[in-house]
Design an enzyme around this catalytic site. Structure first.
Site, PDB file in Angstrom:
ATOM      1  CB  SER A 199      -0.918   0.015   1.203  1.00 53.77           C
ATOM      2  OG  SER A 199      -1.828  -1.031   1.055  1.00 53.77           O
TER       3      SER A 199
HETATM    4  C1  59J Z   1      -2.719  -7.568   3.855  1.00 56.00           C
HETATM    5  C2  59J Z   1      -1.621  -8.185   0.972  1.00 56.00           C
HETATM    6  C3  59J Z   1      -1.015  -9.843  -0.652  1.00 56.00           C
HETATM    7  C4  59J Z   1      -0.781  -9.848  -2.099  1.00 56.00           C
HETATM    8  C5  59J Z   1      -3.615  -8.595   3.613  1.00 56.00           C
HETATM    9  C6  59J Z   1      -2.218  -7.345   5.091  1.00 56.00           C
HETATM   10  C7  59J Z   1      -2.972  -8.444  -1.063  1.00 56.00           C
HETATM   11  C8  59J Z   1      -3.069  -9.017  -2.384  1.00 56.00           C
HETATM   12  C9  59J Z   1      -2.131 -10.484  -4.080  1.00 56.00           C
HETATM   13  C10 59J Z   1      -3.978  -9.429   4.621  1.00 56.00           C
HETATM   14  C11 59J Z   1      -2.604  -8.168   6.130  1.00 56.00           C
HETATM   15  C12 59J Z   1      -3.488  -9.214   5.894  1.00 56.00           C
HETATM   16  C13 59J Z   1      -1.452  -9.717  -5.162  1.00 56.00           C
HETATM   17  S1  59J Z   1      -4.246  -3.827   6.197  1.00 56.00           S
HETATM   18  O1  59J Z   1      -1.007  -2.364   3.149  1.00 56.00           O
HETATM   19  O2  59J Z   1      -4.089  -5.180   2.227  1.00 56.00           O
HETATM   20  O3  59J Z   1      -0.419  -0.846   7.186  1.00 56.00           O
HETATM   21  O4  59J Z   1      -1.532  -0.224   8.810  1.00 56.00           O
HETATM   22  O5  59J Z   1      -0.608  -8.502   1.576  1.00 56.00           O
HETATM   23  O6  59J Z   1      -3.851  -7.651  -0.680  1.00 56.00           O
HETATM   24  O7  59J Z   1      -4.057  -8.816  -3.094  1.00 56.00           O
HETATM   25  O8  59J Z   1      -3.839 -10.032   6.895  1.00 56.00           O
HETATM   26  N1  59J Z   1      -2.484  -2.019   5.920  1.00 56.00           N
HETATM   27  N2  59J Z   1      -2.594  -4.357   3.678  1.00 56.00           N
HETATM   28  N3  59J Z   1      -2.473  -7.239   1.454  1.00 56.00           N
HETATM   29  N4  59J Z   1      -1.881  -8.792  -0.246  1.00 56.00           N
HETATM   30  N5  59J Z   1      -2.023  -9.764  -2.825  1.00 56.00           N
HETATM   31  C14 59J Z   1      -3.569  -2.620   5.193  1.00 56.00           C
HETATM   32  C15 59J Z   1      -3.154  -3.032   3.783  1.00 56.00           C
HETATM   33  C16 59J Z   1      -2.155  -2.028   3.393  1.00 56.00           C
HETATM   34  C17 59J Z   1      -2.572  -1.572   7.179  1.00 56.00           C
HETATM   35  C18 59J Z   1      -3.751  -1.821   8.068  1.00 56.00           C
HETATM   36  C19 59J Z   1      -4.712  -2.882   7.644  1.00 56.00           C
HETATM   37  C20 59J Z   1      -3.092  -5.344   2.848  1.00 56.00           C
HETATM   38  C21 59J Z   1      -4.464  -0.497   8.175  1.00 56.00           C
HETATM   39  C22 59J Z   1      -2.314  -6.654   2.769  1.00 56.00           C
HETATM   40  C23 59J Z   1      -1.448  -0.845   7.763  1.00 56.00           C
HETATM   41  O9  59J Z   1      -2.552  -0.861   3.269  1.00 56.00           O
END
Ligand code: 59J
Length: 577
Positions: free
Chosen positions: A292
């Site tokens: 992200s």
């Molecule tokens: C995630 C991913 C993996 C790769 C998912 C994190 C995907 C995806 C395929 C599940 C934890 C979790 C290509 S979450 O970074 O969305 O930083 O404070 O690793 O989505 O499609 O149990 N970040 N993270 N996703 N994958 N593939 C959020 C988010 C991010 C946060 C929190 C909550 C994911 C606020 C991550 C943070 O923004």
């Protein structure tokens, strides 16, 4: 008698006389030949058997931080060597010598036996000049000393992977020591000496060529910030039970790396217990999926397309989106069913980001990421530095478009990521990265329109300051901006992602009144909690706070000014979410 004999055999007497005269003549001729006619040739041949050229070691250039604090220093040391043949004649002193060298007498004697026919063997390298002299003063026949230089790293493990180290022959082997070896290494001089048949030094004749010392190299890092970065990173690793981490602080106006810390680390002055994992300058040689932390860069593409403005709304309900066999999921849906662009960043909505990506297309995002240096050569030439990977497609499929927009299917180094953020901080202007101090104003390239960069600054300030924001990244006294990321780690060898293995990320910059520093924090496989907003944001806060104070940046968010908002966007995201 002789006269009588001579008279009796006059021919015999004359013959003897003639023979004697011939012999005298031959000897005289030989003398003349050796001393006059062949003199030059013979002298050369003789000298070749006794004159030796001995190198004079050159002093290796100093490596300092940006303020002249020493990071790598060459100190004179004494190396002791022995002529094995000569030492055979001084057996009664072997035990004494072993004792002085601090070596076991028995194995030492064994070694000398094995080298009995060698004219040169090292006894011990790199003693302090005092200790070396003390042993030379024992005057044991066949024991000699050479003066050499040995590298010492005053900041030890704090700068270990960046500075690198030299080998026993003082040549750069890792890090800056290797990358700038030509600059740092001097040119050894030459001394002419006379040695006898057994290699013993008879006479120091003259210096043929003086040694040319290496040049000093001032790095871009500020040792104070480097200490700060290292300390906070190490604490975070311990607190979160993490495997590894790296942290980079960049001056966004000059492109200078002000700190680059990596953990675990090692002491370069004593490399006996060093393991490969400690040697990695992870910030440059390890690549990862930025997750992200890429969303703000995708937002640049959205705003640049002219099709989106920060207050535009996207439906993210119900937090999942099916694309063929692939489901895009949001981890948190607490932000509500509809989010504006700032809200998508605050809640880190993968669904919202993907919908925008489908609208502007993968290529628009690809172009911005490329312009911002993701997956591109930094030009630093650091040993082992990785370029990462930013894949392109002729026609962007939906799944690839979506995953790219929220940071997967692309791999970057921490340094590339902080460079990209520095462009947003520097109002869209990119300056080349530098590991050495920059004394002239660098050439900047406008790679993101200034208004777009400024809008992103405001949105990213909201990501920290809004009610549902990453409040752990806040810095007392200042307004700062940034974005967290939590990325599942891609599994090694097989396809897909490892269960329960995460990378916690935070990238940001400040102060918002005039952004000067960008920071990226990468924490690898934390085991007590793993969200970037939980694990890495506090590290960002402490490091940014210390940096602003050490660099004497005036606060732009004093308590008395608290009610006043300095948000640049028109977005009301904070209030509504
Ligand atoms: C995630 C991913 C993996 C790769 C998912 C994190 C995907 C995806 C395929 C599940 C934890 C979790 C290509 S979450 O970074 O969305 O930083 O404070 O690793 O989505 O499609 O149990 N970040 N993270 N996703 N994958 N593939 C959020 C988010 C991010 C946060 C929190 C909550 C994911 C606020 C991550 C943070 O923004």
């Amino acid at each position: 008698m002789i006269g009588l004999e001579g008279a009796r055999y006059p021919w015999r007497f004359r013959l003897v006389l003639a023979l004697l005269a011939l012999m005298v003549g031959a000897i005289a001729w030989r003398i003349l030949d050796l001393q006059v006619i062949d003199r030059a040739f013979l002298k050369e041949q003789g000298d070749a058997r006794s004159v030796r050229h001995v190198p004079i070691p050159a002093h290796r250039g100093l490596i300092t931080d940006r303020n002249g604090e020493p990071l790598a220093v060459s100190t004179p040391v004494t190396t002791l060597w022995a002529n094995g043949k000569e030492l055979q004649g001084a057996r009664e002193r072997w035990a004494e010598l072993a004792g002085a060298l601090g070596q076991d007498a028995k194995s030492f004697a064994q070694r000398l036996e094995q080298n009995a026919n060698r004219e040169f063997m090292y006894l011990v390298r790199g003693l302090t000049p005092e200790r070396g002299q003390a042993i030379l003063d024992l005057k044991i026949p066949g024991v000699y000393g050479i003066e050499e230089f040995r590298r010492f790293y005053p900041a030890g493990e704090v700068t270990a992977q960046l500075v690198g180290f030299t080998d026993v022959d003082d040549r750069g082997r890792e890090g800056i020591e290797l990358a700038f070896d030509n600059w740092l290494a001097g040119v050894p001089g030459k001394r002419r000496v006379l040695k006898d048949r057994r290699g013993r030094l008879i006479k120091d004749v003259q210096v043929v060529e003086n040694a040319k010392p290496g040049k000093t190299l001032a790095l871009s890092v500020d040792l104070r910030l480097q200490y700060l970065a290292n300390r906070e990173l190490r604490n975070a690793l311990v607190e979160n039970g993490a495997k590894a981490g790296s942290l980079v602080i960049l001056d966004v106006k000059t492109g200078e790396v002000l700190a680059m810390a990596n953990q675990p680390s090692y002491n370069p002055n004593n490399r006996r217990s060093m393991q490969p994992a400690m040697m990695r300058n992870r910030a440059m040689i390890d690549v990862f999926e930025p997750g992200s932390t890429v969303k703000p860069l995708s937002m640049v593409a959205a705003l640049q397309s002219g099709r989106w403005k920060p207050s535009d709304k996207v439906e993210v309900y119900p937090g999942r989106l099916q694309i063929g066999r692939y489901t895009i999921k949001d981890v948190s849906t607490g932000g509500g069913p509809v989010l504006d662009l700032t809200g998508i960043l605050i809640n880190s909505s993968n669904v919202g980001m993907s919908k925008i990506a489908f609208d502007i297309g993968g290529e628009a995002i690809y172009n911005v990421l490329q312009q911002l240096g993701l997956g591109q050569d930094t030009g630093l030439g650091f040993p082992g530095e990785r370029v990462g990977n930013l894949p392109n497609h002729r026609k962007w499929p939906k799944a690839e478009t979506a995953t790219l927009s929220y940071g997967y299917g692309v791999s970057v180094t921490a340094l590339q990521l902080v460079h990209a953020y520095s462009v947003l901080a520097n109002n869209g202007r990119m300056v080349p990265l530098s590991l050495v101090r920059v004394d002239r104003e660098p050439v900047a390239t406008q790679v993101v329109p200034e208004d777009v960069a400024k809008t992103l600054q405001g949105m990213l300030q909201q990501v920290i300051e809004a009610p549902r924001g990453a409040y752990r990244a806040k810095v007392p006294g200042y307004h700062v901006a940034g974005k967290s990321g939590t990325a599942r780690k891609a599994s090694v060898g097989t396809k897909g992602y490892t269960a329960n293995a995460y990378r916690s990320l935070f990238a940001g910059f400040g102060p918002m009144s005039n952004p000067r520093f960008a920071v990226v924090v990468v924490i690898d496989e934390p085991s007590n909690g793993y969200f970037g907003g939980l694990v890495s944001a506090p590290v960002f806060s402490k490091v940014m706070s210390g940096t602003l104070r050490l660099m004497n940046i005036p606060p732009d968010n004093l308590p008395s000014e608290e009610p006043q908002q300095t948000v640049a966007t028109s977005s009301a995201a904070g209030g509504r979410l």
